[in-house]
Design a protein around this motif. Structure first.
Motif, short mmCIF file in Angstrom:
data_model
loop_
_atom_site.label_atom_id
_atom_site.label_comp_id
_atom_site.label_asym_id
_atom_site.label_seq_id
_atom_site.Cartn_x
_atom_site.Cartn_y
_atom_site.Cartn_z
N LYS A 89 -71.91 56.16 49.64
CA LYS A 89 -71.06 55.50 50.66
C LYS A 89 -70.91 54.01 50.33
CE LYS A 89 -72.25 58.41 54.61
NZ LYS A 89 -72.95 58.43 55.89
N GLY A 90 -72.04 53.36 49.97
CA GLY A 90 -71.99 51.92 49.66
C GLY A 90 -71.12 51.64 48.44
N THR A 91 -71.23 52.49 47.42
CA THR A 91 -70.42 52.31 46.22
C THR A 91 -68.95 52.46 46.56
OG1 THR A 91 -72.24 53.20 44.88
CG2 THR A 91 -70.07 53.14 43.86
N SER A 92 -68.64 53.51 47.37
CA SER A 92 -67.25 53.73 47.76
C SER A 92 -66.71 52.54 48.58
CB SER A 92 -67.16 55.02 48.57
OG SER A 92 -65.88 55.20 49.08
N LYS A 93 -67.56 52.05 49.49
CA LYS A 93 -67.13 50.93 50.35
C LYS A 93 -66.87 49.67 49.53
CE LYS A 93 -68.93 48.14 54.11
NZ LYS A 93 -70.07 47.90 54.98
N HIS A 94 -67.78 49.39 48.59
CA HIS A 94 -67.60 48.18 47.77
C HIS A 94 -66.41 48.33 46.83
CE1 HIS A 94 -71.02 46.06 49.30
NE2 HIS A 94 -71.86 47.06 49.00
N THR A 95 -66.16 49.56 46.36
CA THR A 95 -65.00 49.77 45.49
C THR A 95 -63.70 49.56 46.28
OG1 THR A 95 -66.27 51.39 44.21
CG2 THR A 95 -63.88 51.45 43.96
N GLN A 96 -63.65 50.09 47.50
CA GLN A 96 -62.45 49.90 48.34
C GLN A 96 -62.24 48.41 48.66
OE1 GLN A 96 -62.95 52.30 51.82
NE2 GLN A 96 -62.70 54.24 50.71
N MET A 97 -63.36 47.75 48.95
CA MET A 97 -63.25 46.32 49.27
C MET A 97 -62.78 45.53 48.06
SD MET A 97 -66.23 44.02 50.91
CE MET A 97 -65.83 42.73 52.01
N ALA A 98 -63.27 45.90 46.87
CA ALA A 98 -62.86 45.20 45.65
C ALA A 98 -61.38 45.41 45.39
CB ALA A 98 -63.70 45.69 44.47
N TRP A 99 -60.90 46.67 45.55
CA TRP A 99 -59.48 46.92 45.34
C TRP A 99 -58.64 46.18 46.39
CZ3 TRP A 99 -57.13 48.48 41.24
CH2 TRP A 99 -57.79 49.29 40.33
N ALA A 100 -59.12 46.18 47.64
CA ALA A 100 -58.36 45.47 48.69
C ALA A 100 -58.31 43.98 48.40
CB ALA A 100 -58.98 45.74 50.05
N LEU A 101 -59.42 43.40 47.95
CA LEU A 101 -59.42 41.98 47.62
C LEU A 101 -58.52 41.70 46.42
CD1 LEU A 101 -63.18 41.01 48.11
CD2 LEU A 101 -61.24 40.17 49.42
N ALA A 102 -58.52 42.61 45.48
CA ALA A 102 -57.70 42.40 44.28
C ALA A 102 -56.22 42.52 44.62
CB ALA A 102 -58.09 43.40 43.19
N GLU A 103 -55.87 43.47 45.50
CA GLU A 103 -54.44 43.69 45.77
C GLU A 103 -53.94 42.83 46.93
OE1 GLU A 103 -54.00 47.87 46.42
OE2 GLU A 103 -54.34 48.38 44.35
N ASP A 104 -54.76 42.77 48.03
CA ASP A 104 -54.26 42.10 49.22
C ASP A 104 -54.86 40.71 49.44
OD1 ASP A 104 -52.77 44.35 49.80
OD2 ASP A 104 -54.40 45.28 50.96
N GLY A 105 -55.86 40.34 48.71
CA GLY A 105 -56.53 39.05 48.91
C GLY A 105 -55.60 37.85 48.70
N PRO A 106 -54.78 37.86 47.64
CA PRO A 106 -53.93 36.69 47.42
C PRO A 106 -52.75 36.59 48.40
CG PRO A 106 -54.13 38.06 45.43
CD PRO A 106 -54.79 38.75 46.53
#
Length: 194
Positions: free
Chosen positions: A84-101
């Protein structure tokens, strides 16, 4: 003149006999009796009954866990939490990469808010479950062995042959008294007493 008389006395010879009869001695040897006796014995034994009570299933149902089950359950829960933690951090990383800027997006705050809402709105349920009965196993005591009956063995000691002693008889003749003729003279009468 007185007359002379001739007196005569004679003794007959006597023959004596010594006779010993034949004899047979047969002494009897009395039989002798002995016995060997084996006393009766019970010869039986028994094992103690054994009762085994396994109350672990019932204790485990309300939280008492042995080391093996504790390690297995926490391994499963730990692996699930890691996934679950790996999945959550992966989703957060993709969201930061795509939606962060993008302007107006605060991806970290959105993730924190969503995580808080999931925790608050999570349905708590109580489960009423039957507690399993302890497992009771009874091994009854058993008897073993066999009785040994009493036994008496008679032993007769007898002679196999008769003991016979034969004494030969004997016959012996001997001259017990010699014959004798004695003569003498007497005057006027017979001398019968001489």
């Amino acid at each position: 003149m007185p007359m002379l008389y001739l007196n005569t006395r004679h003794t007959l010879p006597m023959i004596g006999l010594r006779v010993q009869h034949n004899t047979v001695d047969t002494p009897i040897t009395q039989p002798r009796y002995e016995q060997e006796t084996q006393q009766a014995r019970a010869g039986r034994g028994f094992t103690q009954p054994k009762i085994t009570i396994d109350s672990y299933p019932s204790r485990h149902s309300y939280g008492y866990t042995n080391n093996t089950d504790f390690a297995r359950e926490n391994l499963e829960r730990g692996m699930s939490e890691v996934q679950k933690g790996t999945s959550k951090h992966t989703q957060m990383a993709w969201a930061l990469a795509e939606d962060g800027p993008k302007a107006g997006r605060q991806v970290g705050i959105e993730f924190a808010k969503r995580d808080m809402e999931q925790r608050v709105t999570r349905q708590r349920t109580l489960v009423a479950a039957a507690i399993p009965d302890p497992v009771i196993q009874v091994d009854p005591g058993q008897t073993h062995g066999a009785p040994i009956p009493a036994k008496t063995t008679p032993i007769w000691h007898t002679e196999g042959k008769a003991q016979i002693t034969y004494h030969r008889g004997s016959f012996e003749t001997y001259l017990q008294q010699k014959g004798d003729i004695h003569s003498w003279t007497s005057e006027g009468k017979y001398d019968i007493y001489a």
